[in-house]
Design a protein around this motif. Structure first.
Motif, PDB file in Angstrom:
ATOM      1  N   TYR A  36       0.843  -1.178   0.000  1.00  0.00           N
ATOM      2  CA  TYR A  36       0.000   0.000   0.000  1.00  0.00           C
ATOM      3  C   TYR A  36       0.886   1.239   0.000  1.00  0.00           C
ATOM      4  O   TYR A  36       1.993   1.239   0.535  1.00  0.00           O
ATOM      5  CB  TYR A  36      -0.883   0.053   1.262  1.00  0.00           C
ATOM      6  N   GLY A  43      -5.863   7.735   3.706  1.00  0.00           N
ATOM      7  CA  GLY A  43      -5.852   6.307   3.957  1.00  0.00           C
ATOM      8  C   GLY A  43      -4.911   5.581   3.007  1.00  0.00           C
ATOM      9  O   GLY A  43      -4.527   6.111   1.971  1.00  0.00           O
ATOM     10  N   PRO A  44      -4.513   4.366   3.368  1.00  0.00           N
ATOM     11  CA  PRO A  44      -3.647   3.587   2.476  1.00  0.00           C
ATOM     12  C   PRO A  44      -4.325   3.308   1.148  1.00  0.00           C
ATOM     13  O   PRO A  44      -5.515   2.977   1.106  1.00  0.00           O
ATOM     14  CB  PRO A  44      -3.411   2.292   3.258  1.00  0.00           C
TER      15      PRO A  44
ATOM     16  N   LEU B  90      -9.528   4.698  10.385  1.00  0.00           N
ATOM     17  CA  LEU B  90      -9.652   4.283   8.994  1.00  0.00           C
ATOM     18  C   LEU B  90     -10.704   3.195   8.859  1.00  0.00           C
ATOM     19  O   LEU B  90     -10.739   2.248   9.643  1.00  0.00           O
ATOM     20  CB  LEU B  90      -8.316   3.731   8.488  1.00  0.00           C
ATOM     21  N   GLN B 110      -7.825  -5.151   0.849  1.00  0.00           N
ATOM     22  CA  GLN B 110      -8.734  -4.241   1.525  1.00  0.00           C
ATOM     23  C   GLN B 110      -8.574  -2.853   0.905  1.00  0.00           C
ATOM     24  O   GLN B 110      -7.466  -2.440   0.561  1.00  0.00           O
ATOM     25  CB  GLN B 110      -8.435  -4.196   3.027  1.00  0.00           C
ATOM     26  N   HIS B 111      -9.705  -2.172   0.786  1.00  0.00           N
ATOM     27  CA  HIS B 111      -9.716  -0.838   0.199  1.00  0.00           C
ATOM     28  C   HIS B 111     -10.103   0.162   1.287  1.00  0.00           C
ATOM     29  O   HIS B 111     -11.153  -0.004   1.917  1.00  0.00           O
ATOM     30  CB  HIS B 111     -10.683  -0.792  -0.977  1.00  0.00           C
ATOM     31  N   PHE B 112      -9.268   1.169   1.466  1.00  0.00           N
ATOM     32  CA  PHE B 112      -9.406   2.094   2.586  1.00  0.00           C
ATOM     33  C   PHE B 112     -10.046   3.411   2.177  1.00  0.00           C
ATOM     34  O   PHE B 112      -9.855   3.897   1.056  1.00  0.00           O
ATOM     35  CB  PHE B 112      -8.032   2.403   3.189  1.00  0.00           C
ATOM     36  N   GLY B 113     -10.764   4.002   3.134  1.00  0.00           N
ATOM     37  CA  GLY B 113     -11.177   5.386   3.009  1.00  0.00           C
ATOM     38  C   GLY B 113     -10.033   6.306   3.427  1.00  0.00           C
ATOM     39  O   GLY B 113      -8.962   5.843   3.823  1.00  0.00           O
ATOM     40  N   ASP B 114     -10.286   7.610   3.352  1.00  0.00           N
ATOM     41  CA  ASP B 114      -9.243   8.588   3.687  1.00  0.00           C
ATOM     42  C   ASP B 114      -9.174   8.917   5.174  1.00  0.00           C
ATOM     43  O   ASP B 114      -8.356   9.723   5.593  1.00  0.00           O
ATOM     44  CB  ASP B 114      -9.429   9.864   2.874  1.00  0.00           C
TER      45      ASP B 114
END
Lengths: 111, 121
Positions: A36, A43-44, B90, B110-114
């Motif tokens: 990442y 976020g990542p 997060l 996994q896809h993250f928010g900001d």
């Protein structure tokens, strides 16, 4: 116990100066290794997944490789916009899918 | 674009005053996660939902709770924030698979928010 160690902690590069980041891992069995990118205050952002030794993935100036004990993230001819913290994470076969993160490598690319 | 959206981006609360952070996703992923990240540290998993099933990490304080009213939304409630709870929170999602209602060991990204940056006064 699963462990992920990233080195170096910080890396300062001149624009165009290629380098590699290291992610060493100790797991009973590897289900997946993830890279990442994280910008300050964000976020990542997912870059790559690697599943088996010998696998390679590329995206623009980044190339990730995987062996049985470590992964490398190669940055070729970096630009200032490649400045970020790069996080490595693994999922072991003992886990339901929990990401075990390394502490990250902070990369700064100067013009 | 399909994404993970966290609101608010910045939240200030008083010591001991309950606060709720929200996360929504348009990826239609069945797993949602909450992480805590402190400065210069790796994200630390607090809990995750597999569909409606809640899974708490063993070391997550009781002060932290979560709700997932539907597939798209997930909330993090901090009942009595202390100074040590100041951090980036997060939210992440992934599409994972189960058998017999049980989450199998996953290898999906996994896809993250900001994130939401929480400050405690």
């Amino acid at each position: 116990e699963d462990q992920v160690t990233q080195s170096p902690e910080a890396l300062r590069l001149q624009e165009g100066e290629s380098s590699s980041l290291n992610c060493s891992y100790t797991v009973s069995g590897l289900r997946g290794l993830f890279w990442y990118r994280q910008d300050p205050g964000k976020g990542p952002e997912f870059l790559f997944t690697l599943y088996s030794a010998g696998e390679e993935k590329e995206k623009e100036r980044l190339k990730a490789t995987l062996t049985k004990k470590e992964s490398f993230l190669h940055i070729t001819a970096p630009k200032p916009e490649d400045s970020a913290t790069y996080l490595c994470a693994v999922v072991s076969t003992d886990s339901w899918g929990k990401l075990q993160f390394g502490a990250g490598t902070q990369v700064v690319v100067t013009p | 674009d399909a994404m993970v959206i966290q609101n608010p981006r910045y939240q200030v609360t008083q010591f001991g005053k309950p606060v709720t952070l929200s996360c929504s996703q348009t990826l239609n992923h069945n797993v949602m996660y909450w992480y805590q990240q402190k400065s210069s540290q790796a994200p630390k998993l607090l809990f995750h939902y597999y569909d409606k099933d809640f899974n708490n990490e063993a070391d997550t304080p009781d002060n932290f709770q979560s709700r997932r009213p539907n597939t798209s939304f997930c909330f993090l409630d901090i009942r009595s924030p202390g100074l040590g709870d100041a951090a980036m929170y997060l939210c992440a999602t992934s599409r994972d698979y189960s058998m017999g209602g049980r989450l199998l060991s996953s290898n999906q990204p996994q896809h993250f928010g900001d994130g939401t940056r929480l400050s405690i006064l």
